[in-house]
Enzyme design. Structure first.
Site, PDB file in Angstrom:
ATOM      1  CE  LYS A   1      -4.851 -10.438   7.449  1.00  0.00           C
ATOM      2  NZ  LYS A   1      -3.813 -10.512   6.420  1.00  0.00           N
TER       3      LYS A   1
ATOM      4  CD  GLU B   1      -2.889  -1.046   0.458  1.00  0.00           C
ATOM      5  OE1 GLU B   1      -3.327   0.172   0.065  1.00  0.00           O
ATOM      6  OE2 GLU B   1      -3.807  -2.209   0.479  1.00  0.00           O
TER       7      GLU B   1
END
Ligand code: NAP
Ligand code: HSE
Length: 428
Positions: free
Chosen positions: A205, A190
């Site tokens: 996560k 990103e």
């Protein structure tokens, strides 16, 4: 044929992937499952923007109510990202009697208790396979397939961006900044890489995985987190010379009520199955008391791998009644009987910049010995930089606080700390 009407929240990379995959696979799902899907509305910010799917203009909307409050929509699929307004939208969709399929680990990890409680209160399903490791079906494995196990250890490579960066650093001997720049240029990282390289994405996560594995809520705030931004090409190379491969590892271990949950760079031995997981791939290695060692491996991101998990969840959401919910309490806090270990035992890779003169090694070894830290192996490099050489130690299992104390007690005139990196996967 059961007709299922869907609303999208978002239609970017993942949303377009889901749209395209539904078009591709709909006839087979209709044939196999007797389910016919129609996407009625897709919420976006800018309806005029080019997309990766041929979504008709009259399907796109900038009004969330057209997705959330339409009684004709059965299932809401969310891929907008971010904690808000996504969490509020998901709560509203559930309250309005819709099941939810989401890829949004941030919203989920931060507000799991609220979302689960809402889903249960309204008898609807909350599905999130795509939120962790993309196409890899780790959620279903932990929630269903391993019910008969006590999972006491889980090691994961659950962020593809950092694994891609570390793999290229190892293969090409390049430093972190150069590989990151290249990955951004290629669209593999990103423009703002913070969530990935600082370990936030992996921590969200891990909160989900460890909660399912331990059947107890592990809040993301209890996860120790360290990113890869301080990793040097030198550490990666020295590790290679000691038959160690560097990863950003998510670690969850449980011993009775004592739990360790952490995300940080860690070496694994070259012959550990996780060492072979390269590039943007994800993998979760776990130990169950009955199933033994197991590793799941696959693509953790990308439009189609993520859509693969989401469409599979959509089929579950459309046919499952009643919906299943995790077996731990829906609480914001961890259960009172879980203790979070802050002084875990691990093997450590320690690089020091030391003077090369008689007695230096003995002084350093003395500091380790004073704190009960035992050395397993050691390597000295002959290159002299600023009058010092690199000394690399790999310890036996040692407690974090003992190692840190020993390092603080080093005489700066003898040795300065270059780096300290944990090593996982050596114990059975
Ligand atoms: P993306 O390409 O940026 O797409 C986001 C979409 O949501 C866009 O269509 C955007 O509208 C829309 N959106 C965002 N905020 C909005 C708002 N406030 N109101 C209305 N629409 C809004 O993101 P992505 O890569 O698809 O990722 C989406 C989610 O999936 C994230 O939670 C991510 O963590 C998760 N995920 C992604 C991957 C992956 O490989 N990309 C893998 C697993 C999980 P516009 O199109 O008009 O801008
Ligand atoms: N940014 C994530 C990764 C993908 O690099 O693995 C979405 O979970």
């Amino acid at each position: 044929m059961k007709r299922v009407t869907i609303g999208f929240l978002g239609c970017g990379n993942v949303g377009s992937g889901v749209w395209n995959l539904l078009e591709d696979i709909a006839p087979q799902i209709a044939h196999r499952e007797g389910l016919a899907f129609t996407v009625k509305k897709a919420l976006v910010r800018d309806a005029g923007k080019a997309r990766g799917a041929q979504v008709p203009l009259d399907v796109l909307t900038q009004d969330p109510a057209q997705v959330l409050d339409d009684p004709g929509i059965d299932v809401v699929m969310e891929f907008m990202g971010g904690e808000q307004p996504a969490t509020d939208y998901l709560l509203r969709a559930l309250a309005n009697g819709k099941s939810v399929v989401t890829a949004n680990k941030m919203a989920l990890a931060a507000n799991w208790h609220l979302l689960q409680a809402q889903a249960q209160a309204h008898g609807r399903g909350l599905y999130y396979e795509a939120g962790v490791c993309g196409a890899v079906p780790i959620i279903r494995v932990l929630a269903d397939s391993l019910q008969a196990n006590r999972v006491n250890k889980l090691l994961g490579i659950i962020n593809g961006t950092t694994n891609y960066i570390l793999t290229r650093m190892a293969q090409e001997g390049k430093n972190y900044e150069d590989v990151l720049y290249d990955a951004q240029r290629l669209g593999l990282a990103e423009p703002d890489p913070t969530a990935d390289v600082e370990g936030f994405d992996a921590a969200y996560k891990l909160s989900i995985l460890s909660s399912l594995a331990f059947h107890a809520h592990v809040p993301v705030t209890r996860i120790y987190r360290e990113g890869i931004t301080n990793i040097t090409a030198q550490d990666v190379a020295y590790g290679q010379q000691m038959h160690l491969t560097l990863k950003l590892l998510a670690v969850a271990k449980r011993d009775g009520q004592l739990v360790q949950v952490r995300v940080h760079p860690a070496f694994v031995p070259d012959d550990h199955p996780l060492a072979a997981v390269s590039g943007a791939f994800n993998a979760v290695f776990l130990q169950g008391h009955a199933c033994g060692d197991m590793m799941l491996y696959g693509k953790g991101a990308g439009d189609m791998p993520t859509a693969s998990a989401m469409v599979s969840d959509l089929v579950q959401a459309a046919r499952a009644t009643p919906h299943r919910h995790p077996t731990f309490a829906n609480q914001a806090q961890a259960p009172a009987d879980l203790n979070f270990d802050c002084d875990w035992a691990s093997v450590y890779f320690i690089r020091l910049c030391a003077v090369d003169r008689p007695g230096a090694l003995a002084a350093i070894a003395g500091c380790f010995a004073d704190r009960g830290v035992s050395i397993a192996s050691m390597m000295q490099k002959s290159t002299v930089v600023d009058g010092r050489v690199s000394l690399v130690f790999v310890t036996h299992q040692a407690h974090e606080q003992s190692v840190m104390r020993a390092l603080r007690e080093l005489d700066p005139a003898v040795a300065a700390l270059g780096s300290v990196i944990r090593v996982e996967g050596l114990e059975s």
